[in-house]
Design a protein around this motif. Sequence first.
Motif, PDB file in Angstrom:
ATOM      1  N   VAL A 181       0.838  -1.208   0.000  1.00 29.93           N
ATOM      2  CA  VAL A 181       0.000   0.000   0.000  1.00 29.93           C
ATOM      3  C   VAL A 181       0.868   1.252   0.000  1.00 29.93           C
ATOM      4  O   VAL A 181       0.586   2.219  -0.718  1.00 29.93           O
ATOM      5  CB  VAL A 181      -0.977  -0.024   1.204  1.00 29.93           C
ATOM      6  CG1 VAL A 181      -1.624   1.331   1.424  1.00 29.93           C
ATOM      7  CG2 VAL A 181      -2.023  -1.080   0.986  1.00 29.93           C
ATOM      8  N   SER A 182       1.944   1.259   0.777  1.00 34.56           N
ATOM      9  CA  SER A 182       2.814   2.443   0.805  1.00 34.56           C
ATOM     10  C   SER A 182       3.526   2.643  -0.533  1.00 34.56           C
ATOM     11  O   SER A 182       3.673   3.785  -0.997  1.00 34.56           O
ATOM     12  CB  SER A 182       3.828   2.345   1.946  1.00 34.56           C
ATOM     13  OG  SER A 182       4.767   1.340   1.681  1.00 34.56           O
TER      14      SER A 182
ATOM     15  N   PHE B 219       2.301   1.619  -3.442  1.00 33.98           N
ATOM     16  CA  PHE B 219       1.264   2.014  -4.391  1.00 33.98           C
ATOM     17  C   PHE B 219       0.893   3.482  -4.234  1.00 33.98           C
ATOM     18  O   PHE B 219       0.651   4.175  -5.215  1.00 33.98           O
ATOM     19  CB  PHE B 219       0.026   1.132  -4.224  1.00 33.98           C
ATOM     20  CG  PHE B 219      -1.056   1.433  -5.226  1.00 33.98           C
ATOM     21  CD1 PHE B 219      -0.938   0.980  -6.524  1.00 33.98           C
ATOM     22  CD2 PHE B 219      -2.170   2.160  -4.866  1.00 33.98           C
ATOM     23  CE1 PHE B 219      -1.916   1.252  -7.457  1.00 33.98           C
ATOM     24  CE2 PHE B 219      -3.153   2.431  -5.784  1.00 33.98           C
ATOM     25  CZ  PHE B 219      -3.027   1.982  -7.087  1.00 33.98           C
ATOM     26  N   ARG B 220       0.857   3.975  -2.997  1.00 33.30           N
ATOM     27  CA  ARG B 220       0.514   5.384  -2.776  1.00 33.30           C
ATOM     28  C   ARG B 220       1.595   6.318  -3.303  1.00 33.30           C
ATOM     29  O   ARG B 220       1.297   7.399  -3.801  1.00 33.30           O
ATOM     30  CB  ARG B 220       0.289   5.647  -1.300  1.00 33.30           C
ATOM     31  CG  ARG B 220      -1.030   5.139  -0.807  1.00 33.30           C
ATOM     32  CD  ARG B 220      -1.251   5.507   0.638  1.00 33.30           C
ATOM     33  NE  ARG B 220      -2.539   4.990   1.096  1.00 33.30           N
ATOM     34  CZ  ARG B 220      -2.924   5.012   2.337  1.00 33.30           C
ATOM     35  NH1 ARG B 220      -2.129   5.529   3.271  1.00 33.30           N
ATOM     36  NH2 ARG B 220      -4.099   4.542   2.669  1.00 33.30           N
ATOM     37  N   SER B 221       2.843   5.903  -3.190  1.00 35.65           N
ATOM     38  CA  SER B 221       3.918   6.788  -3.644  1.00 35.65           C
ATOM     39  C   SER B 221       4.223   6.634  -5.131  1.00 35.65           C
ATOM     40  O   SER B 221       4.588   7.606  -5.791  1.00 35.65           O
ATOM     41  CB  SER B 221       5.184   6.548  -2.821  1.00 35.65           C
ATOM     42  OG  SER B 221       5.680   5.253  -3.072  1.00 35.65           O
TER      43      SER B 221
ATOM     44  N   HIS C 229       2.036   4.823  -7.479  1.00 39.25           N
ATOM     45  CA  HIS C 229       0.825   4.541  -8.257  1.00 39.25           C
ATOM     46  C   HIS C 229       0.970   3.283  -9.108  1.00 39.25           C
ATOM     47  O   HIS C 229       0.443   3.198 -10.209  1.00 39.25           O
ATOM     48  CB  HIS C 229       0.427   5.733  -9.123  1.00 39.25           C
ATOM     49  CG  HIS C 229       0.141   6.953  -8.318  1.00 39.25           C
ATOM     50  ND1 HIS C 229      -0.960   7.045  -7.499  1.00 39.25           N
ATOM     51  CD2 HIS C 229       0.828   8.110  -8.163  1.00 39.25           C
ATOM     52  CE1 HIS C 229      -0.949   8.222  -6.901  1.00 39.25           C
ATOM     53  NE2 HIS C 229       0.124   8.888  -7.276  1.00 39.25           N
TER      54      HIS C 229
END
Length: 99
Positions: free
Chosen positions: A80-81, A83-85, A87
């Motif tokens: 998740v981290s 993917f957030r940074s 994409h």
Amino acid sequence: MNPVNYLYLAALLFTIGAVGVLIRRNAIVVFMCVELMLNACNLAFVAFSRMHGNLDGQIIAFFTMVVAAAEVVVGLAIIVSVFRSRHSASVDDASLMKL
């Protein structure tokens, strides 16, 4: 059913998981394949335990499930981290986490 059949199934599941880890680039699919490999090991532990008539393999399988649950929590947090940074959930992007 013969316990050897369970060992064949465990070997097949482990092979499918190993191929998935080696071929796929999506981090979520890689984690699913790792979980498939751990479940194949659990199946082999339980089959060997059944063949030898003791509970040692089942106890090891239980602890493996506990470790797998902890691995999923930490692994999904990392995914998740990333993917957030970035994409993207690609494994190739995980090497770019250097600051």
